[in-house]
Design a protein around this motif. Structure first.
Motif, mmCIF file in Angstrom:
data_model
loop_
_atom_site.group_PDB
_atom_site.id
_atom_site.type_symbol
_atom_site.label_atom_id
_atom_site.label_comp_id
_atom_site.label_asym_id
_atom_site.label_seq_id
_atom_site.Cartn_x
_atom_site.Cartn_y
_atom_site.Cartn_z
ATOM 1 N N CYS A 74 -2.682 -1.381 -0.682
ATOM 2 C CA CYS A 74 -1.964 -1.569 0.583
ATOM 3 C C CYS A 74 -1.192 -0.315 0.971
ATOM 4 O O CYS A 74 -0.373 0.183 0.202
ATOM 5 N N SER A 75 -1.447 0.156 2.195
ATOM 6 C CA SER A 75 -0.709 1.314 2.693
ATOM 7 C C SER A 75 0.618 0.873 3.302
ATOM 8 O O SER A 75 1.517 1.678 3.491
ATOM 9 N N LYS A 76 0.724 -0.420 3.603
ATOM 10 C CA LYS A 76 1.959 -0.968 4.173
ATOM 11 C C LYS A 76 2.192 -2.331 3.547
ATOM 12 O O LYS A 76 1.268 -3.145 3.449
ATOM 13 N N GLN A 77 3.416 -2.589 3.124
ATOM 14 C CA GLN A 77 3.789 -3.886 2.542
ATOM 15 C C GLN A 77 5.285 -4.059 2.776
ATOM 16 O O GLN A 77 6.095 -3.704 1.940
ATOM 17 N N ASP A 78 5.647 -4.549 3.958
ATOM 18 C CA ASP A 78 7.054 -4.680 4.336
ATOM 19 C C ASP A 78 7.451 -6.145 4.404
ATOM 20 O O ASP A 78 6.799 -6.931 5.094
ATOM 21 N N ASP A 89 4.767 -7.948 6.709
ATOM 22 C CA ASP A 89 3.729 -7.222 7.430
ATOM 23 C C ASP A 89 3.029 -6.307 6.438
ATOM 24 O O ASP A 89 3.694 -5.577 5.693
ATOM 25 N N SER A 90 1.693 -6.370 6.433
ATOM 26 C CA SER A 90 0.960 -5.548 5.476
ATOM 27 C C SER A 90 -0.334 -5.017 6.074
ATOM 28 O O SER A 90 -0.864 -5.553 7.045
ATOM 29 N N GLU A 91 -0.805 -3.941 5.462
ATOM 30 C CA GLU A 91 -2.115 -3.381 5.776
ATOM 31 C C GLU A 91 -2.750 -2.983 4.451
ATOM 32 O O GLU A 91 -2.216 -2.130 3.731
ATOM 33 N N CYS A 92 -3.876 -3.629 4.123
ATOM 34 C CA CYS A 92 -4.521 -3.415 2.832
ATOM 35 C C CYS A 92 -6.012 -3.177 3.044
ATOM 36 O O CYS A 92 -6.614 -3.739 3.967
ATOM 37 N N THR A 100 -5.067 -6.141 8.376
ATOM 38 C CA THR A 100 -3.680 -6.067 8.817
ATOM 39 C C THR A 100 -3.201 -7.501 8.987
ATOM 40 O O THR A 100 -3.878 -8.307 9.640
#
Length: 176
Positions: A74-78, A89-92, A100
């Motif tokens: 995951c480049s984003k895991q908030d 909110d995540s992007e994997c 997303t």
């Protein structure tokens, strides 16, 4: 056996999002037997209800086992606390498919909670146009685990039972 593995994979995803959400900030669920009902819109997967016997140790193990994987894929895991619960909110990216997602957690984690997730997958088998899905998980605490259950046990539709702590053994059953 293939159907059981597909259901198991779905159950693992369900439990991971419902139980740990890959974040240390979420409260632990009350120990005991939880019923989890998952409904997906935009997917051929049918509604599924399962039971999960858990305790604080199992929820922490799920979180600890998922967090390293999430950091890798995951480049984003908030995750943020809100007035009504939590938002994640995540992007994997897995196997060339980038997903997303936005999840909203509401409830008290002691008697009942709901997770509403909206996700969009792009690339790979999702195709150029992508695929959108909405998932709702309704979880309710049923009481103490049954006498023949131990923390980590999952009872799937049809009565198939496994323990989350044995998930590594199942990797050998999956096609490579």
């Amino acid at each position: 056996m293939t159907r059981q593995l597909a259901l198991l994979g779905s159950a693992v995803c369900l439990l991971l999002s419902a139980g740990a959400a890959c974040a240390d900030d979420l409260p632990m669920r009350k120990a005991g037997l939880w019923e989890l009902k998952m409904v997906r819109a935009g997917s051929p997967m049918p509604e599924m209800t399962l039971q999960h016997c858990t305790d604080e140790t199992v929820d922490k193990e799920m979180n600890n086992n998922i967090s390293p994987m999430a950091k890798q894929i995951c480049s984003k895991q908030d995750i943020k606390k809100t007035a009504t619960g939590y938002v994640n909110d995540s992007e994997c990216t897995v196997a060339g498919v980038t997903t997303t997602s936005h999840a909203e957690f509401t409830g008290d984690f002691n008697s009942a909670y709901t997770v509403k997730t909206s996700s969009h997958a792009q690339g790979g088998v999702a195709g150029a146009a992508g695929r959108h899905a909405t998932t709702t998980i309704e979880a309710k605490w049923l009481g103490a685990c049954k006498p023949d259950q131990k923390p980590g046990d999952i009872v799937m539709p049809g009565g198939f039972k496994m323990n989350m702590r044995d998930a590594d053994k199942l990797k050998n059953l999956l096609p490579k």
